[in-house]
Design a protein around this motif. Structure first.
Motif, PDB file in Angstrom:
ATOM      1  N   ALA A   1      45.697  39.677  34.255  1.00  0.00           N
ATOM      2  CA  ALA A   1      44.819  39.246  33.157  1.00  0.00           C
ATOM      3  C   ALA A   1      43.501  38.706  33.691  1.00  0.00           C
ATOM      4  O   ALA A   1      42.427  38.995  33.145  1.00  0.00           O
ATOM      5  CB  ALA A   1      45.529  38.184  32.322  1.00  0.00           C
ATOM      6  N   ARG A   2      43.582  37.952  34.793  1.00  0.00           N
ATOM      7  CA  ARG A   2      42.346  37.427  35.364  1.00  0.00           C
ATOM      8  C   ARG A   2      41.464  38.536  35.923  1.00  0.00           C
ATOM      9  O   ARG A   2      40.237  38.498  35.791  1.00  0.00           O
ATOM     10  CB  ARG A   2      42.690  36.419  36.466  1.00  0.00           C
ATOM     11  CG  ARG A   2      43.129  35.052  35.943  1.00  0.00           C
ATOM     12  CD  ARG A   2      43.055  34.011  37.050  1.00  0.00           C
ATOM     13  NE  ARG A   2      43.935  34.336  38.157  1.00  0.00           N
ATOM     14  CZ  ARG A   2      45.207  33.918  38.260  1.00  0.00           C
ATOM     15  NH1 ARG A   2      45.723  33.168  37.302  1.00  0.00           N
ATOM     16  NH2 ARG A   2      45.936  34.244  39.312  1.00  0.00           N
ATOM     17  N   ARG A   3      42.086  39.530  36.550  1.00  0.00           N
ATOM     18  CA  ARG A   3      41.294  40.636  37.085  1.00  0.00           C
ATOM     19  C   ARG A   3      40.623  41.432  35.973  1.00  0.00           C
ATOM     20  O   ARG A   3      39.454  41.821  36.103  1.00  0.00           O
ATOM     21  CB  ARG A   3      42.183  41.551  37.938  1.00  0.00           C
ATOM     22  CG  ARG A   3      42.542  40.956  39.297  1.00  0.00           C
ATOM     23  CD  ARG A   3      43.071  42.028  40.229  1.00  0.00           C
ATOM     24  NE  ARG A   3      44.335  42.577  39.747  1.00  0.00           N
ATOM     25  CZ  ARG A   3      45.530  42.103  40.078  1.00  0.00           C
ATOM     26  NH1 ARG A   3      45.619  41.057  40.891  1.00  0.00           N
ATOM     27  NH2 ARG A   3      46.632  42.665  39.624  1.00  0.00           N
ATOM     28  N   VAL A   4      41.359  41.688  34.892  1.00  0.00           N
ATOM     29  CA  VAL A   4      40.772  42.432  33.772  1.00  0.00           C
ATOM     30  C   VAL A   4      39.616  41.642  33.158  1.00  0.00           C
ATOM     31  O   VAL A   4      38.538  42.185  32.877  1.00  0.00           O
ATOM     32  CB  VAL A   4      41.844  42.740  32.715  1.00  0.00           C
ATOM     33  CG1 VAL A   4      41.211  43.319  31.458  1.00  0.00           C
ATOM     34  CG2 VAL A   4      42.879  43.710  33.280  1.00  0.00           C
ATOM     35  N   ALA A   5      39.831  40.338  32.954  1.00  0.00           N
ATOM     36  CA  ALA A   5      38.766  39.509  32.390  1.00  0.00           C
ATOM     37  C   ALA A   5      37.558  39.456  33.310  1.00  0.00           C
ATOM     38  O   ALA A   5      36.408  39.511  32.863  1.00  0.00           O
ATOM     39  CB  ALA A   5      39.297  38.096  32.129  1.00  0.00           C
ATOM     40  N   GLY A   6      37.813  39.388  34.623  1.00  0.00           N
ATOM     41  CA  GLY A   6      36.696  39.379  35.566  1.00  0.00           C
ATOM     42  C   GLY A   6      35.922  40.683  35.559  1.00  0.00           C
ATOM     43  O   GLY A   6      34.692  40.686  35.646  1.00  0.00           O
ATOM     44  N   ALA A   7      36.652  41.818  35.453  1.00  0.00           N
ATOM     45  CA  ALA A   7      35.966  43.116  35.413  1.00  0.00           C
ATOM     46  C   ALA A   7      35.125  43.257  34.154  1.00  0.00           C
ATOM     47  O   ALA A   7      33.993  43.754  34.194  1.00  0.00           O
ATOM     48  CB  ALA A   7      36.995  44.250  35.492  1.00  0.00           C
ATOM     49  N   VAL A   8      35.671  42.805  33.017  1.00  0.00           N
ATOM     50  CA  VAL A   8      34.915  42.877  31.759  1.00  0.00           C
ATOM     51  C   VAL A   8      33.675  41.995  31.834  1.00  0.00           C
ATOM     52  O   VAL A   8      32.569  42.390  31.441  1.00  0.00           O
ATOM     53  CB  VAL A   8      35.809  42.477  30.576  1.00  0.00           C
ATOM     54  CG1 VAL A   8      34.986  42.363  29.300  1.00  0.00           C
ATOM     55  CG2 VAL A   8      36.926  43.492  30.386  1.00  0.00           C
ATOM     56  N   GLY A   9      33.854  40.782  32.350  1.00  0.00           N
ATOM     57  CA  GLY A   9      32.708  39.887  32.479  1.00  0.00           C
ATOM     58  C   GLY A   9      31.646  40.428  33.419  1.00  0.00           C
ATOM     59  O   GLY A   9      30.451  40.332  33.141  1.00  0.00           O
ATOM     60  N   SER A  10      32.076  41.030  34.530  1.00  0.00           N
ATOM     61  CA  SER A  10      31.123  41.611  35.472  1.00  0.00           C
ATOM     62  C   SER A  10      30.370  42.785  34.849  1.00  0.00           C
ATOM     63  O   SER A  10      29.159  42.935  35.036  1.00  0.00           O
ATOM     64  CB  SER A  10      31.852  42.075  36.737  1.00  0.00           C
ATOM     65  OG  SER A  10      30.976  42.710  37.635  1.00  0.00           O
ATOM     66  N   GLY A  11      31.098  43.618  34.082  1.00  0.00           N
ATOM     67  CA  GLY A  11      30.435  44.741  33.419  1.00  0.00           C
ATOM     68  C   GLY A  11      29.411  44.283  32.403  1.00  0.00           C
ATOM     69  O   GLY A  11      28.310  44.841  32.308  1.00  0.00           O
ATOM     70  N   LEU A  12      29.750  43.253  31.627  1.00  0.00           N
ATOM     71  CA  LEU A  12      28.795  42.732  30.645  1.00  0.00           C
ATOM     72  C   LEU A  12      27.578  42.128  31.333  1.00  0.00           C
ATOM     73  O   LEU A  12      26.447  42.282  30.863  1.00  0.00           O
ATOM     74  CB  LEU A  12      29.480  41.686  29.763  1.00  0.00           C
ATOM     75  CG  LEU A  12      30.539  42.213  28.789  1.00  0.00           C
ATOM     76  CD1 LEU A  12      31.203  41.060  28.054  1.00  0.00           C
ATOM     77  CD2 LEU A  12      29.915  43.194  27.792  1.00  0.00           C
TER      78      LEU A  12
END
Length: 309
Positions: free
Chosen positions: A47-58
């Motif tokens: 969950a943390r990795r997915v949230a980090g990837a989404v945040g980085s993409g944004l």
């Protein structure tokens, strides 16, 4: 009474005895229980990795989103009505692009531009890499050709567009030739630089192992020069599109450059911006494709870095 107590004690001690007699069964039950717990319990790391990837993409797309928002809201709320005529909001441009797509117009122009660009870029790629490797490998050839190459390298491709048009006409030959000319020098110069900047220790180590010139070039020189060569290829890909658009604005009956200048002369401003937006997206797609190819041909560098760490 004594019989009842004996039976209870036997029932209570039976599992312990069986467990002690068969320790592998206990281990199997423990592993099964752990696996069941892992399946039923959500993994916080994922969950943390997915949230980090989404945040980085944004975060990486924040500037692009801000630009698109300004394009949409600026002409409507910030610009004067006279300016709005020449700078329509984004949704009008997208609607115009959709109409061109439904009519099949934009596909034809994209196909025409891509055909010319790929033909010229391919010719420049083959000639630039081949000649660059020869010049970098043979010093005498470099000393002979370098003055001539410097002369043409400092001559802008668009300055020679009238020459190509006069010699080859306004057909496909002149446009493919001007694209090849513009894309040739970035590939050539980066190929020469890539070969000349190979680590001398690698060359000495390869020679000490008994590699001949061909194997040295194949196993050491060329792989080490690939990243620098691809830098030139990416620059050439961008140059091929930009120069082609300018060439199509001068004399063409199809292509994105023709679409842009024809829409401007016909006062179809949203269509003009739709053509410009298509050029930008096309260049971005070409760059992504070349970056993917560079990663594919440079996989050995990633493998070496992983092994060293």
């Amino acid at each position: 009474m004594t019989t009842t107590l004996t039976q209870a004690e036997t029932a209570a001690t039976a599992p312990k005895a069986s467990t002690a007699a068969d320790p592998s069964a206990a281990v199997e039950r423990s592993v099964t229980q752990v696996a069941t717990d892992e399946r039923t319990t959500p993994a916080p790391g994922i969950a943390r990795r997915v949230a980090g990837a989404v945040g980085s993409g944004l975060w990486k797309s924040a500037a692009v989103l801000a630009f698109l928002a300004l394009w949409e809201l600026g002409p409507t709320y910030l610009a004067s009505p006279s300016t709005r005529v020449f700078l329509p909001p984004l949704h009008e441009v997208l609607l115009a692009w959709g109409k061109l797509f439904e009519a099949g117009t934009i596909q034809g122009h994209i196909a025409a531009s891509l055909t010319r660009s790929v033909a010229g870029f391919g010719a420049a790629l083959v000639a630039g890499v081949s000649l660059g490797l020869l010049i970098a490998w043979y010093g005498r050839l470099n000393s002979v050709l370098n003055p001539l190459l410097e002369l043409f390298r400092n001559t802008a491709a668009l300055a020679l567009l009238p020459v190509f048009t006069l010699l080859l006409g306004i057909g496909e030959e002149s446009k493919i030739s001007i694209v090849a000319y513009a894309a040739f020098f970035p590939v050539l110069l980066n190929t020469i630089a890539g070969v000349k900047t190979v680590d001398p220790l690698l060359i000495r180590a390869a020679r000490s192992l008994g590699l001949n010139s061909f194997r040295l070039f194949q196993k050491v020189i060329l792989p080490s020069a690939v990243p620098t060569i691809f830098t030139g290829i990416r620059m050439a890909g961008t140059a091929s599109i930009l120069v082609l658009i300018a060439a199509e604005m001068v004399g063409a009956k199809a292509g994105l450059g023709y679409l842009i200048v024809n829409a401007q002369s016909s006062f179809l401003i949203p269509d003009m911006y739709a053509g410009i937006l298509t050029v930008s997206l096309l260049g971005l797609g070409v760059n992504f494709l070349l970056v993917a190819l560079e990663k594919h041909f440079s996989r050995w560098r990633t493998a070496v870095g992983s092994a060293a760490s």
